[in-house]
Design an enzyme around this catalytic site. Structure first.
Site, PDB file in Angstrom:
ATOM      1  CB  ILE A  55      -5.827  23.018 -11.029  1.00  0.00           C
ATOM      2  CG1 ILE A  55      -4.467  23.863 -10.990  1.00  0.00           C
ATOM      3  CG2 ILE A  55      -6.983  23.563 -10.260  1.00  0.00           C
ATOM      4  CD1 ILE A  55      -3.763  23.514  -9.647  1.00  0.00           C
ATOM      5  CD  GLU A  71       0.673  20.531   3.855  1.00  0.00           C
ATOM      6  OE1 GLU A  71       0.667  20.123   5.222  1.00  0.00           O
ATOM      7  OE2 GLU A  71       1.459  19.885   2.944  1.00  0.00           O
TER       8      GLU A  71
END
Lengths: 287, 737
Positions: free
Chosen positions: B620, B696
């Site tokens: 991340i 997404e």
């Protein structure tokens, strides 16, 4: 070219209206979206600069709401508890931006079956004050809104105020609106009620109105009559039956089916009554 | 100097792990945040050049036919009107994402209601709008237009390449101990980005500058040049800030080409903003889908077969079709498979990519079917999924690059308190509310797209990152700044990132969740090259160099960067490209969703009470922007589950609810506390950052968790989304007898 006029007094406005052919513009929140992809060809009479049409006052005991009073002004006004339903409805008219500019008379004159202000004003026995060079007349709200997008206003008349008689400014009121999402939504169904109780806690008078389930929001007089004299508590709701909703004529549309609307109407009338009885914790409307 | 990487294999070294600045991964604020919050970030219509005229598109009011002409003279006579333009280069609809060439052109051929056919240009926006509204179009409607995928006479394509089968699904269904064979539908969705589309075109001799609201500038430049018939070297596009895209701004759109044509003809800058209604009707929609899903399982719930056959729609001639089944070939086990894909050709607004094309609707319905299988087999839904995680991609028979679905399922169940869920529906009541829990898996394919970026380290120890990549609200400014700051050992405020200008090195563009990893890799590569140059000057080996807070450290030496640079600037360009890694391993991101809903037993209203998403997307890069992406995706999921639905008029196909009042996105009051957990993961097959796309993942099945929770609360199974209150109430009444 269309004409545009922005008078500053009601007299100027009705003088212009007497010439004929004007479309009245107040907050514009219904007017502009309704134009769609058409040029504005009407002559526009903008009443937004008429200060005398704004604000809430008392007149011989009646509470008089100026025609061009915004929903936000209504929410912020000090009014009896009987107006809680109207304030709750005011908070559900579009978004805060819409409430800041949309007006109470505009909501009535637009005459949408889903007009948020109509049920709450019906339970207040509101009257609509109309002025023209011919004089002033008052019509009960139920005689003013005639149908989908139809009112009793003559072309030369200006709605100047909404009047609530002293006698109807009593009791507790409540408003429920049901939509596809929690906020910013056009009603599937809505209900407003106002209940006056006697010293024994029995229903002395009550007024119940349902919107978005017929071309014009309607009072449920038979239910009102059947409730009078009963204790204002949950048991009274047992009286509510299908027959009380005979006057409604909901339609199928993208927001919900007619069958659903009918059931929703029954449900929210019960909820609004329970709230007005004080059997649920209704704490008024925060400004 | 350009340094290049092609992802053919794993990249073993986790270089970011070796860095010392400690900014990558941190939940840092966006460097552009203050400008956005204070209204000083300039979006497309905020940068009007002096003397700009305004253009408003006039649009067709028939579903199909021809524009025979327009009554231009009457409108040109109106005050302020400068021109009425009908030009064969105008676009029918926007280009599909990454097309790199013009879509269908010529406004004389009309293929859908709302198609732009003319542009009215005037000195003020109001004059232009008035002119566009007043313009009389001479339209010749064609008989037999088909506006819905179920209409009589609809032409349905079955592209051979998009059909797939292995084993014998029919036999597997016959032999299955537990099976599901159901048909599900999803409605048309809108991207509904907050900033409406707009373009401002300005010519300087033969050079065109376009300020627009676009996601993928290098493709948009090629598309615009192709549409106008000019060399793309003569086109510059600027989009420094974009107010959301969700797919709707992937390809160059009619307003940009119309603005360019008008600006050239009139010799003044021309701005063409679109109204909300024009955006709904004239940009891109997500196709409605009809999905037949078959699941065959043994007594233990292990899948032996999966069938997923979809019908979607688009305009004639469009190559894109909603890739509904994209994740079905590899999400679960099952040796007998059928994947089907059919496309109905309809006269409706163009269908294109809307956030997570494919998985958003395909995984959602597959996950509802899995819930049905769990109920039929009497197996806990989490356990059913755990039993069906394959060891390798069952269709391509290649390994997974990394796979965190099991961890996401277990950790999500644990955090959510899934063990408190009652197996039998309708068991928990809270006043008039029926309460239930539902869950679903999340999966989205991971991609890398070619990208270049330039990094300059100035002699005074400041860095500049440059690429034509966009930040569409996703956090690109933040993460590219973080990567450069980490790699070059600089505090965040000594790194500046410039985006959204095609004069800068071409990035991947924003789309398909690939922006952060693709452009981040290009920035990373450029920084590696700058580190190499620093090593040369500092006299050390690459693995001995530490850069931190503007100082270079090696052995017992610690020297300010400025001293090493000695007045010299260092510049490098990084270039990332996809390679064979995509074929060697199956790359995807995974996660899980858990939702608790209350369903009102008397009105049928559903209120989501709490929601959890657990996601694994490799490293991340910024925990705050990543979390925001997931929150947004799950909010989309609530909308898909409960309210979002475009209605087309069955007579002419026009979109009935073409604004935010009647296209029901969830409002704040509809969205409860949403928790997002990001799992630790590294994927060495993805790129040297070991990061994957997360933009997404938040919507790839989220709606199923809500719909499954409705079933757990009530026993009502909604198979045609959205699960509006009247459908839920009808189901409740059917059950009640």
């Amino acid at each position: 070219m269309p004409r545009y006029a922005r008078p500053s007094t009601p007299d100027e406005a009705i003088a212009l209206l007497a010439e004929g052919g004007w479309t009245i513009l107040a907050g514009g929140t219904d007017f502009y979206p309704a134009q769609g992809a058409r040029p504005i060809r009407d002559d526009i009479l903008d009443i937004g600069a008429i200060e005398a049409l704004r604000g809430i006052r008392e007149d011989k005991g009646d509470i008089v709401i100026g025609a061009a009073t915004s929903w936000t002004e209504i929410v912020r006004a000090r009014l009896p508890m009987a107006f809680d339903a109207l304030k709750a409805a005011a908070r559900e008219v579009g978004s805060v931006q819409i409430q800041n500019t949309g007006t109470i008379a505009g909501n009535l004159c637009n005459a949408s079956p889903a007009a948020d202000g109509v049920p709450a004003l019906l339970v207040l026995d509101a009257e609509v004050e109309l002025a023209s060079t011919r004089g002033i007349r008052r019509l009960p709200l139920r005689d003013f809104v005639l149908g989908n997008r139809r009112t009793a206003r003559a072309a030369d008349e200006l709605v100047t105020a909404i009047r609530v008689p002293t006698a109807s400014a009593a009791g507790r009121s409540s408003f429920f609106k049901l939509g596809a999402r929690r906020y910013l939504v056009i009603s599937i169904a809505m209900a407003a009620v106002r209940v006056e109780t006697d010293l024994q806690g029995r229903i002395a008078r009550c007024a119940i109105a349902v919107g978005a389930c017929s071309a014009v929001a309607r009072r449920l007089e038979r239910l009102e009559a059947d409730l009078v004299g009963r204790p204002a508590d949950a048991a009274a709701l047992g009286v509510i039956g299908e027959r009380h909703f005979d006057g409604l004529a909901p339609i199928d549309d993208v927001r919900a089916s007619a069958v659903y609307r009918m059931e929703a109407a029954r449900e929210i009338v019960g909820r609004a009554l329970a709230d007005a009885f004080g059997t649920t914790a209704g704490q008024g409307v925060a400004a | 100097m350009t340094v290049h990487i092609r992802m053919d294999d794993r990249v073993e070294a986790d270089r970011l792990e070796d860095m010392a600045q400690g900014v990558v991964g941190k939940p840092l604020d966006r460097p552009d945040g203050a400008r956005k919050a204070s209204g000083t970030a300039a979006y497309a219509m905020d940068s009007l050049p002096d003397g700009a005229c305004f253009g408003v598109l006039a649009r067709a009011t028939i579903a199909a036919g021809r524009l025979e002409g327009v009554d231009a003279a009457a409108v040109e006579a109106l005050p302020g009107v400068r021109a009425v333009i009908v030009d064969e280069r105008m676009l029918r609809n926007p280009a599909q994402g990454m097309a790199g060439k013009a879509p269908v052109q010529d406004p004389h051929e009309i293929a859908y209601f709302g198609q732009p056919v003319a542009l009215v240009v005037a000195e003020s926006f109001e004059q232009a709008r008035h002119g566009a509204i007043a313009l009389v179009l001479r339209l010749e409607a064609r008989a037999g237009a088909v506006v819905g995928p179920d209409d009589a006479g609809v032409e349905i394509e079955t592209p051979e390449k998009k059909q797939q089968s292995s084993g014998d699904l029919d036999a597997a269904m016959r032999e299955a101990v537990f099976g599901v064979d159901q048909t599900y539908t999803t409605p048309v969705h809108a991207s509904a980005a907050m900033e409406p589309h707009a373009s401002i075109a300005q010519w300087d001799e033969d050079r065109l500058t376009l300020r627009g609201s676009y996601q993928m500038l290098r493709f948009n430049r090629a598309e615009l040049a192709d549409a106008l018939g000019i060399d793309e070297k003569n086109v510059r596009i600027l989009a420094p800030f974009v107010g959301g895209g969700f797919g709707s701004k992937l390809g160059i759109a009619p307003e940009a080409v119309a603005a360019a044509i008008a600006a050239q003809r009139l010799g003044v800058p021309v701005a063409v903003p679109m109204s909300r209604q024009q955006v709904f009707e004239g940009v891109m929609r997500r196709s409605e889908t009809t999905q037949r899903i078959r699941l065959a399982a043994g007594a233990d719930g292990r899948l032996t077969g999966i069938g997923h056959e979809a019908l979607v729609s688009n305009l004639p001639g469009e190559k894109f079709s909603e890739p509904v089944t994209q994740a079905t070939p590899f999400l679960y086990r099952g040796e007998n498979r059928v994947i089907g894909h059919r496309i109905a050709r309809v006269n409706r607004t163009c269908a294109g990519s809307v956030r997570a094309p494919g998985e958003a609707v395909g995984v959602t319905m597959l996950e509802i079917a899995m819930d049905e299988l769990a109920a039929a087999a009497g197996i806990d839904p989490v356990e059913l999924r755990l039993r069906n995680i394959p060891d390798e991609d069952p269709t391509q028979q290649i390994p997974f690059s990394s796979h965190k679905l099991a961890e996401a399922l277990r950790s999500g169940a644990d955090r959510f308190g899934w063990d408190r869920r009652r197996t039998e529906p309708g068991q928990v009541r809270d006043g008039e509310w029926l309460v239930g829990m539902g869950m679903a898996s999340a999966v989205r394919v991971n991609m890398l797209v070619e990208a270049k970026a330039r990094v300059s380290l100035s002699s005074d120890g400041h860095a500049l990152v440059e690429t034509d990549m966009t930040d569409i609200g996703t956090g690109t400014y933040a993460i590219l700044t973080q990567i450069a700051a980490e790699m070059l050992g600089l505090p965040m405020d000594r790194v500046e990132t410039r985006l959204g200008d095609t004069d800068l090195p071409p990035g991947s563009g924003s789309g398909g969740s690939f922006g952060a990893a693709s452009n981040g890799t290009a920035v990373f590569m450029a920084c590696e090259e700058i580190r190499r140059m620093i090593c040369e000057r500092f006299g050390c080996e690459a693995h001995d160099l530490t850069l931190k807070d503007g100082r270079a450290i090696a052995g017992n030496r610690s020297v300010p960067l400025a001293e090493i640079l000695g007045g010299e600037d260092l510049v490098a360009e990084g270039h990332a490209e996809p390679g064979d890694a995509e074929d060697k391993v199956r790359q995807a991101t995974y996660g899980s969703y858990f939702a608790e809903v209350g369903v009102n037993a008397v009105t049928g209203e559903t209120r989501v009470r709490r929601m959890l998403g657990v996601f694994a997307a490799g490293r991340i890069l910024n925990a705050k922007t990543a979390r925001s992406q997931c929150l947004g995706g799950m909010t989309f999921g609530i909308g898909m589950a409960l309210t979002e639905e475009i209605f087309h008029d069955p007579r002419d196909g026009h979109i009935v609810n073409r604004d935010f009042a009647e296209y029901h996105l969830p409002v704040n009051a509809d969205v409860p506390q949403i928790d997002v957990v990001l799992l630790e993961e590294r994927d060495a097959w993805a790129n040297p950052l070991q990061a994957k796309g997360i933009g997404e993942l938040g919507i790839c099945g989220a709606a199923a968790a809500v719909v499954n929770a409705i079933h757990n609360a009530t026993g009502v199974r909604v198979r045609d989304l959205p699960a509006t209150l009247d459908k839920v109430l009808e189901g409740l009444e059917r059950q009640g007898g």
